[in-house]
Structures are given as C-alpha cells and as structure tokens.
Write a protein that holds these residues in place. Structure first.
Motif, PDB file in Angstrom:
ATOM      1  N   CYS A 129       0.850  -1.187   0.000  1.00  9.55           N
ATOM      2  CA  CYS A 129       0.000   0.000   0.000  1.00  9.55           C
ATOM      3  C   CYS A 129       0.888   1.240   0.000  1.00  9.55           C
ATOM      4  O   CYS A 129       1.791   1.379   0.825  1.00  9.55           O
ATOM      5  N   GLY A 130       0.626   2.155  -0.931  1.00 10.49           N
ATOM      6  CA  GLY A 130       1.462   3.345  -1.058  1.00 10.49           C
ATOM      7  C   GLY A 130       1.168   4.425  -0.053  1.00 10.49           C
ATOM      8  O   GLY A 130       1.957   5.359   0.104  1.00 10.49           O
ATOM      9  N   LEU A 131       0.049   4.304   0.663  1.00  9.79           N
ATOM     10  CA  LEU A 131      -0.316   5.297   1.674  1.00  9.79           C
ATOM     11  C   LEU A 131       0.016   4.725   3.042  1.00  9.79           C
ATOM     12  O   LEU A 131      -0.581   3.738   3.482  1.00  9.79           O
ATOM     13  N   ARG A 132       0.973   5.332   3.721  1.00 10.10           N
ATOM     14  CA  ARG A 132       1.412   4.841   5.028  1.00 10.10           C
ATOM     15  C   ARG A 132       1.994   5.995   5.839  1.00 10.10           C
ATOM     16  O   ARG A 132       2.479   6.978   5.281  1.00 10.10           O
ATOM     17  N   GLY A 133       1.922   5.873   7.146  1.00  7.92           N
ATOM     18  CA  GLY A 133       2.440   6.915   8.018  1.00  7.92           C
ATOM     19  C   GLY A 133       3.442   6.352   9.004  1.00  7.92           C
ATOM     20  O   GLY A 133       3.404   5.164   9.346  1.00  7.92           O
ATOM     21  N   PHE A 134       4.355   7.186   9.482  1.00  5.84           N
ATOM     22  CA  PHE A 134       5.371   6.764  10.434  1.00  5.84           C
ATOM     23  C   PHE A 134       5.932   8.000  11.117  1.00  5.84           C
ATOM     24  O   PHE A 134       5.813   9.131  10.613  1.00  5.84           O
ATOM     25  N   TYR A 165      11.564   6.418  11.229  1.00  5.44           N
ATOM     26  CA  TYR A 165      12.177   6.372   9.892  1.00  5.44           C
ATOM     27  C   TYR A 165      13.687   6.219   9.994  1.00  5.44           C
ATOM     28  O   TYR A 165      14.297   5.415   9.278  1.00  5.44           O
ATOM     29  N   TYR A 166      14.321   6.973  10.875  1.00 11.54           N
ATOM     30  CA  TYR A 166      15.777   6.879  11.006  1.00 11.54           C
ATOM     31  C   TYR A 166      16.198   5.554  11.639  1.00 11.54           C
ATOM     32  O   TYR A 166      17.278   5.035  11.356  1.00 11.54           O
ATOM     33  N   LYS A 167      15.340   4.985  12.466  1.00 10.72           N
ATOM     34  CA  LYS A 167      15.646   3.665  13.032  1.00 10.72           C
ATOM     35  C   LYS A 167      15.621   2.578  11.954  1.00 10.72           C
ATOM     36  O   LYS A 167      16.348   1.590  12.049  1.00 10.72           O
ATOM     37  N   MET A 168      14.791   2.764  10.947  1.00  9.18           N
ATOM     38  CA  MET A 168      14.670   1.764   9.885  1.00  9.18           C
ATOM     39  C   MET A 168      15.940   1.626   9.049  1.00  9.18           C
ATOM     40  O   MET A 168      16.231   0.557   8.526  1.00  9.18           O
ATOM     41  N   SER A 202      11.146  -2.512   9.787  1.00 10.60           N
ATOM     42  CA  SER A 202      10.341  -2.229  10.978  1.00 10.60           C
ATOM     43  C   SER A 202      10.082  -3.510  11.772  1.00 10.60           C
ATOM     44  O   SER A 202      10.124  -3.511  13.011  1.00 10.60           O
ATOM     45  N   SER A 203       9.822  -4.608  11.060  1.00 17.64           N
ATOM     46  CA  SER A 203       9.576  -5.894  11.724  1.00 17.64           C
ATOM     47  C   SER A 203      10.843  -6.414  12.391  1.00 17.64           C
ATOM     48  O   SER A 203      10.816  -6.874  13.537  1.00 17.64           O
ATOM     49  N   LEU A 204      11.969  -6.339  11.685  1.00 22.52           N
ATOM     50  CA  LEU A 204      13.233  -6.846  12.221  1.00 22.52           C
ATOM     51  C   LEU A 204      13.701  -6.047  13.429  1.00 22.52           C
ATOM     52  O   LEU A 204      14.358  -6.570  14.324  1.00 22.52           O
ATOM     53  N   LYS A 205      13.364  -4.758  13.450  1.00 15.92           N
ATOM     54  CA  LYS A 205      13.789  -3.892  14.556  1.00 15.92           C
ATOM     55  C   LYS A 205      12.725  -3.769  15.641  1.00 15.92           C
ATOM     56  O   LYS A 205      12.817  -2.924  16.528  1.00 15.92           O
ATOM     57  N   GLU A 255      25.357  -3.466   8.039  1.00 12.90           N
ATOM     58  CA  GLU A 255      24.157  -2.786   8.536  1.00 12.90           C
ATOM     59  C   GLU A 255      22.957  -2.938   7.608  1.00 12.90           C
ATOM     60  O   GLU A 255      22.098  -2.065   7.540  1.00 12.90           O
ATOM     61  N   LEU A 256      22.909  -4.061   6.887  1.00 12.51           N
ATOM     62  CA  LEU A 256      21.732  -4.355   6.077  1.00 12.51           C
ATOM     63  C   LEU A 256      20.673  -5.066   6.906  1.00 12.51           C
ATOM     64  O   LEU A 256      19.484  -4.954   6.639  1.00 12.51           O
ATOM     65  N   LEU A 257      21.110  -5.824   7.917  1.00 10.30           N
ATOM     66  CA  LEU A 257      20.210  -6.475   8.857  1.00 10.30           C
ATOM     67  C   LEU A 257      20.621  -6.082  10.271  1.00 10.30           C
ATOM     68  O   LEU A 257      21.813  -5.874  10.539  1.00 10.30           O
ATOM     69  N   PRO A 258      19.663  -5.987  11.190  1.00 11.68           N
ATOM     70  CA  PRO A 258      20.012  -5.614  12.566  1.00 11.68           C
ATOM     71  C   PRO A 258      20.731  -6.741  13.293  1.00 11.68           C
ATOM     72  O   PRO A 258      20.529  -7.919  12.991  1.00 11.68           O
ATOM     73  N   LYS A 259      21.569  -6.384  14.242  1.00 10.98           N
ATOM     74  CA  LYS A 259      22.308  -7.367  15.030  1.00 10.98           C
ATOM     75  C   LYS A 259      21.406  -7.903  16.133  1.00 10.98           C
ATOM     76  O   LYS A 259      20.683  -7.167  16.779  1.00 10.98           O
TER      77      LYS A 259
END
Length: 381
Positions: free
Chosen positions: A155-160, A165-168, A185-188, A295-299
């Motif tokens: 979905c192109g309509l989303r809020g955050f 955003y910077y955490k992502m 967002s899920s991984l973090k 830093e492509l995936l979170p530790k």
C-alpha cells in the motif's frame, strides 16, 4: 509552531493530478486543525509539476537520483514534521481522509500501514494480476519470512514517525522501498498497525510508472535476500539431514524398496546431497555476517552467540579432524585395493569406504575455508 505532520508525495510528471492531491492535503490540515506541510519530492519532472506545487505553497524538494525510493527518501529527510504520511500524487489515495493514520501515530505506533484489501479497491483501480496474484503472494511471503501481520505490504499510503524512519535505516532506491520499510520495521521490533484504506483509479491519462514484472521481481528478490534463513539455512538443513540419513543406511548395504534397489551408486548422490546442503548452511553463515556487518540487517543476541560458538581455532580443529578421518578411510580402501593386486575393484565394500572418505575430506576443507573467511568478515567485530 512546530510542524506535527508532513505529507510527502513522490512526483515524476504528475501535472494532471498534483494540484488535486495538494489541495486535499491542505484542506485536511485546515479541517482537522493540524499544523502540517506538503512536501513534493520531485524526481525530474518536465511537465511543470514543480511550478504547480510552488504555486500552491507546497515545498518542492528536487531529488536527482532516480527511483521511487530515492524520491521518497529525499522528501522524508527534508520533512520537518514529527510524523510523516507518504502517498502517491496520482489521486488514487484520498489525502483529505488521513485522520485514522494520525490517530494511530498519536497513540504511539511507529508505522501505520494502509490496507486496500480491507478498505476497498474501486473498479479499475488495480490491475487483475496485482490484485489477485502479485500483492497477495508477495504480502504472504513477507508475513511468512518476517513474522509480520501486515495484510497489504505494498500500500502506497502509510504513516510513520520521523524518529522511526531513522531507526529503519532504509537503503533501497526503487519500488522495493515499500517492502524494505515493513521488513526493517519488523526486524527492529517497531510498533506496527494497519488502517483500512480505499484505493481509487488514478486520475492520469498516461500509464503508471510501475512495471508489473520488473518491479514485482524486485520486491520478491528483496524479500528473499533479506531472509537468509529461508533462502539458505532451511533448504540446506533439509538437504543435509536427508543426505546424512540416507547415506547412513546405504553404507551398510543395499536398500530395497519394492522392486527397486538402492546401492553404492545411490550413495554417491546422497553424499552429494550432504555436501550441497552443508554448502548452503555455510553460505547462510557468511551471508548473515556480511549483512549484519554492513548494517543491512540488525544485530541480534543470536549473532553475538554465533561468534562465541564459531571461531577460527574451532573451525580449523574440526576441519582437520574430518580430513584426517577421510584420509584414514582412504588408506583402508587402498589396502583393500592392494589385496587384489591393484586390479579391477568389483567389491562394493571398497566403494563404501572411498565415497565417505572423499565426502569427509571435502567437508573438512569446506569447514577450514569457511572458518577463515568467517573470521575475515568478522574482523570489525
């Protein structure tokens, strides 16, 4: 006053619908008494879209790097709001009805996704393949791989929130940007929810920028590459375990199932399964280290335990032991061959020593080389 909400629209030649979208967004601010701004992230329009935006008091951010993700990243980073809602500038989403998003953001959710399948897709708003194949399949894969409950990944309509955003730490530049936002967002472990969203036919006379097969593949490729468990570890474990079990039976003699006999020649294939499966497992480990260190995936905690469990010294020892066992079995086969004066080997028992000998030596060399490369990748750690 501090700006609470920034509405960011990526734009590439959207002169036909841009004014409608900006007016809807601004009327929403006025009606709901929200201190907000409209950001137009222009990606090189040549149809006068920039002038339309400035005439309507929207902020235009010129983003020279091409791509849907590039445009949005440029617009989001230039936004001044505490919260950001992004949406296409083709009038397919109603910018005058964003209060469900704002309410969820105010409640503390990091990412608020729209769900077009629950909200409603008007006739002609989404191509048949996108509606019944592309979006459902890719959303299912995303939920499966990343344990997400989001029903509409694209979905192109989303809020955050700007903080979220910077955490992502988003990296992609194309259409897969939409999937990356949910995956990261899920991984973090960010707080995610959904609201119902209506999708209408866009108001443009030209075809959309989205390419069904090319962009669909980019989304699928992204989801798979960001989930090394499903791409390498699980297939590798299944193949490795299957190879070990079947090889163990065949080492002791021929196995018959009905009228079909599986003998020493089948053992060659099952040993190959062991080697291929083990290679998949090793590649999973290397991919995991590379993606985390870059830093492509979170530790995770498991990642730190991986370095305690696997190190260069242990790898060299285990690899050397496997090679030595393989050499011992090779000598055993050699003496069997010597007993028949180095003639033709007709006794399959010799091959039942040769095949595991070669397999163990190859496994040992793989472990040694993996340990060396694993240590090199983890030098930063």
């Amino acid at each position: 006053m501090n700006i609470e909400l920034s509405i960011v629209m990526p734009c590439l030649n959207e002169a036909e619908t841009l004014a409608v979208c900006i007016n809807k967004a601004q009327s929403f601010f006025e009606r709901e008494n929200i201190n907000g701004e409209v950001i137009i992230a222009d990606n090189g329009s040549t149809d006068g879209s920039q002038k339309i935006a400035t005439d309507l008091n929207a902020t235009v951010v010129n983003v020279p790097q091409k791509g849907y993700g590039s445009a949005l990243r440029g617009g989001i980073e230039a936004a001044n709001g505490k919260y950001v809602i992004m949406g296409d500038a083709d009038d397919s989403y109603d910018f005058s009805n964003l209060m469900p998003y704002v309410i969820k953001l105010r409640e503390g959710y990091d990412l608020v996704m729209g769900n077009r399948f629950k909200g409603g897709i008007k006739k002609g708003a989404m191509p048949f393949l996108h509606k019944y194949l592309g979006n459902p399949v890719l959303s299912f894969i995303g939920r499966l791989f990343f344990k997400s409950k989001i029903g509409d990944f694209h979905c192109g309509l989303r809020g955050f929130s700007k903080e979220a955003y910077y955490k992502m730490e988003l990296k992609t530049t194309g259409m897969e940007f939409a999937s990356e936002m949910i995956v990261k967002s899920s991984l973090k472990d960010l707080k995610i929810t959904e609201v119902n969203t209506i999708l209408s036919p866009d108001g443009r006379s030209r075809p959309p920028h989205l390419n069904t097969w090319r962009d669909g593949w980019r989304h699928l490729r992204f989801l798979v590459l960001y989930s090394p468990n499903w791409l390498f570890l699980i297939p590798g474990l299944l193949l490795f375990i299957f190879g070990i079990i079947t090889s163990s039976f065949l080492l002791f003699g021929t196995v018959s199932i009905g009228s079909v006999n599986f003998g020493v020649h089948t053992l060659i294939f099952t040993s190959g399964f062991v080697l291929i499966g083990f290679q998949f497992i090793l590649f999973y480990g290397l991919t995991k280290v590379f993606t985390v260190e870059n830093e492509l995936l979170p530790k995770s905690n498991k990642y730190d335990k991986l370095f305690k469990l696997i190190n260069l010294e242990k790898g060299l020892i285990v690899g050397a032991i496997l090679v030595i066992i393989g050499i011992i079995l090779s000598f055993s086969a050699y003496f069997d061959w010597q007993a028949i004066n180095f003639g033709d080997i007709e006794n399959t028992s010799t091959l039942r020593s040769v095949i595991p000998a070669i397999t163990l030596m190859l496994l040992g060399v793989q472990v040694i080389l993996f340990s060396l490369f694993f240590s090199i990748l983890g030098l930063k750690k």
